[in-house]
Design an enzyme around this catalytic site. Sequence first.
Site, PDB file in Angstrom:
ATOM      1  N   CYS A 316       0.776  -1.320   0.109  1.00  0.00           N
ATOM      2  CA  CYS A 316      -0.091  -0.233  -0.087  1.00  0.00           C
ATOM      3  C   CYS A 316       0.706   1.233  -0.003  1.00  0.00           C
ATOM      4  O   CYS A 316       1.408   1.511  -0.909  1.00  0.00           O
ATOM      5  CB  CYS A 316      -1.048   0.026   1.064  1.00  0.00           C
ATOM      6  SG  CYS A 316      -2.624   0.499   0.446  1.00  0.00           S
ATOM      7  N   HIS A 399      -4.059  -4.739   0.296  1.00  0.00           N
ATOM      8  CA  HIS A 399      -3.863  -5.520   1.515  1.00  0.00           C
ATOM      9  C   HIS A 399      -3.959  -7.102   1.556  1.00  0.00           C
ATOM     10  O   HIS A 399      -4.781  -7.545   2.174  1.00  0.00           O
ATOM     11  CB  HIS A 399      -4.700  -4.854   2.601  1.00  0.00           C
ATOM     12  CG  HIS A 399      -4.404  -3.646   2.858  1.00  0.00           C
ATOM     13  ND1 HIS A 399      -3.306  -2.938   4.120  1.00  0.00           N
ATOM     14  CD2 HIS A 399      -4.672  -2.400   2.467  1.00  0.00           C
ATOM     15  CE1 HIS A 399      -3.214  -1.852   3.907  1.00  0.00           C
ATOM     16  NE2 HIS A 399      -4.030  -1.367   3.065  1.00  0.00           N
ATOM     17  N   GLU A 401      -2.828  -8.975   3.619  1.00  0.00           N
ATOM     18  CA  GLU A 401      -2.865  -9.532   5.212  1.00  0.00           C
ATOM     19  C   GLU A 401      -4.271  -9.532   5.504  1.00  0.00           C
ATOM     20  O   GLU A 401      -4.541  -9.810   6.434  1.00  0.00           O
ATOM     21  CB  GLU A 401      -2.017  -8.590   6.264  1.00  0.00           C
ATOM     22  CG  GLU A 401      -2.464  -7.302   6.464  1.00  0.00           C
ATOM     23  CD  GLU A 401      -2.385  -6.149   5.430  1.00  0.00           C
ATOM     24  OE1 GLU A 401      -1.812  -6.550   4.376  1.00  0.00           O
ATOM     25  OE2 GLU A 401      -2.834  -5.129   5.404  1.00  0.00           O
TER      26      GLU A 401
HETATM   27  N1  LIG Z   1      -3.316   1.835   3.548  1.00  0.00           N
HETATM   28  C1  LIG Z   1      -2.377   2.646   2.950  1.00  0.00           C
HETATM   29  O1  LIG Z   1      -1.169   2.421   3.210  1.00  0.00           O
HETATM   30  C2  LIG Z   1      -2.767   3.818   2.222  1.00  0.00           C
HETATM   31  C3  LIG Z   1      -1.761   4.510   1.293  1.00  0.00           C
HETATM   32  C4  LIG Z   1      -2.082   6.116   1.013  1.00  0.00           C
HETATM   33  N2  LIG Z   1      -2.384   6.743   2.425  1.00  0.00           N
HETATM   34  C5  LIG Z   1      -3.090   6.180   0.381  1.00  0.00           C
HETATM   35  O2  LIG Z   1      -4.230   6.486   0.830  1.00  0.00           O
HETATM   36  O3  LIG Z   1      -3.455   5.686  -0.814  1.00  0.00           O
END
Ligand SMILES: NC(=O)CC[C@H](N)C(=O)O
Length: 429
Positions: A316, A399, A401
Amino acid sequence: MAAIAVAQAASLTSRRVQGPKPSAGAARRVRPVRSAVVDVKSMATEKPWKTHDCRLVLEDGSVWSGRSFGAKGTAVGEVVFNTSLSGYQEILTDPSYAGQFVLFTCPEIGNVGINLEDMESTKAHMGGMLVRHLSLNVSNYRSAMSLPEYLEQQNVIGISEIDTRAITRRLRDTGCLNGVITTDAAKTDDELIAMAKGWTIVGKDMISEVTCTEPYEWQDPTGAEWEFAAEAKASTKGSLHVVAYDFGVKHNIMRRLASYGCRITVVPASMPAAEVMAMEPDGILFSNGPGDPSAVPYAVENAKAILGEVPVFGICMGHQVLGQAFGGETFKLKFGHHGGNHPVRGPTGRVEISSQNHNFAVKPNSLPKEVEVSHINLNDGTCAGMVYREKRAMTIQYHPEASPGPHDSDPCFEDFVHMMKAAKREKAA
Ligand SMILES: NC(=O)CC[C@H](N)C(=O)O
């Protein structure tokens, strides 16, 4: 009618983890509150004009009246909607939501209370929780306290009885909007609209507000009763040393790495690459995290210095930091991806159902030709993963996970372990 009879469980402190997390056993010693009887009659029959004590005001000038739960006060943030049908506790404690209000499209929230195990960090990070209906009952064998009690303790304002469907349609039409939640009747709507208009998450380094202050070790794998992956069950404990940059790392990323046999050292987001390499890692994880990825050049510079030294895995925010370290650029999506049912096609053509939470993305056409876009979000064609083979770098925008959501992409952790083992074999040869 019996009033809420939710017993006070041991309070969940919001202390930052400095050393190993208390063992899961410690959590179980807290006397769980299995159910609570709620004063249904009064809550069900009280008229809105008697119970509405809270407003959500959006920067477009709309004002939404509702009923507060949790903390009192005033907060400002970017409003995103999450379509997950379960896992509100994991969402609540995901540091990636710092600076944001999360609107839950699932209409009934709070029914399983809060337990002491499904935490994705040591505190709640979102600025506000927007729900259609706060469950009148709390019932779960692991529940330790009600959602309102936890929110109050974590100083997060919740608002219920608002038209979450209408707000979601508005966000889908106009894109994310900044909002203000307040229980302060003295503040005028115009004041609140101006506050919402005067705030933005764009260009904000939110990582520095959530990262750990010093390195710590993580040992806890996924609990044996929850383990589902054969390869994880067969893994040799502590065989690989992973250093994890804490951009707001979710606990389940570390539980999954530990389950696949890794020993994890978590380090502050700004730790220089040289100090990280001195820890002799077999691989480095760049974690998820809040805010604008273009606002953390220090993280991108460290990633550039590390690229090619050891295998790296970006999740992410980590995907977005590595995308910039590869030479690419990030951009802001209209309303982002926040939910548990987004289809993603991987390099083999297999489609996985994924857990998503991001508002920014990497521009595929900004990447050098050596970088392969390995995963595509099938809802909108955006880049959902990258591979830079010669640098032994892999990234996932969503994600793997889960927590919450599906475990379809759990094999990503296996791929990272195999990449580290291959590098280790080559080094030994
Ligand atoms: N879950 C995250 O790592 C989000 C990454 C970043 N803050 C976004 O909104 O794209």
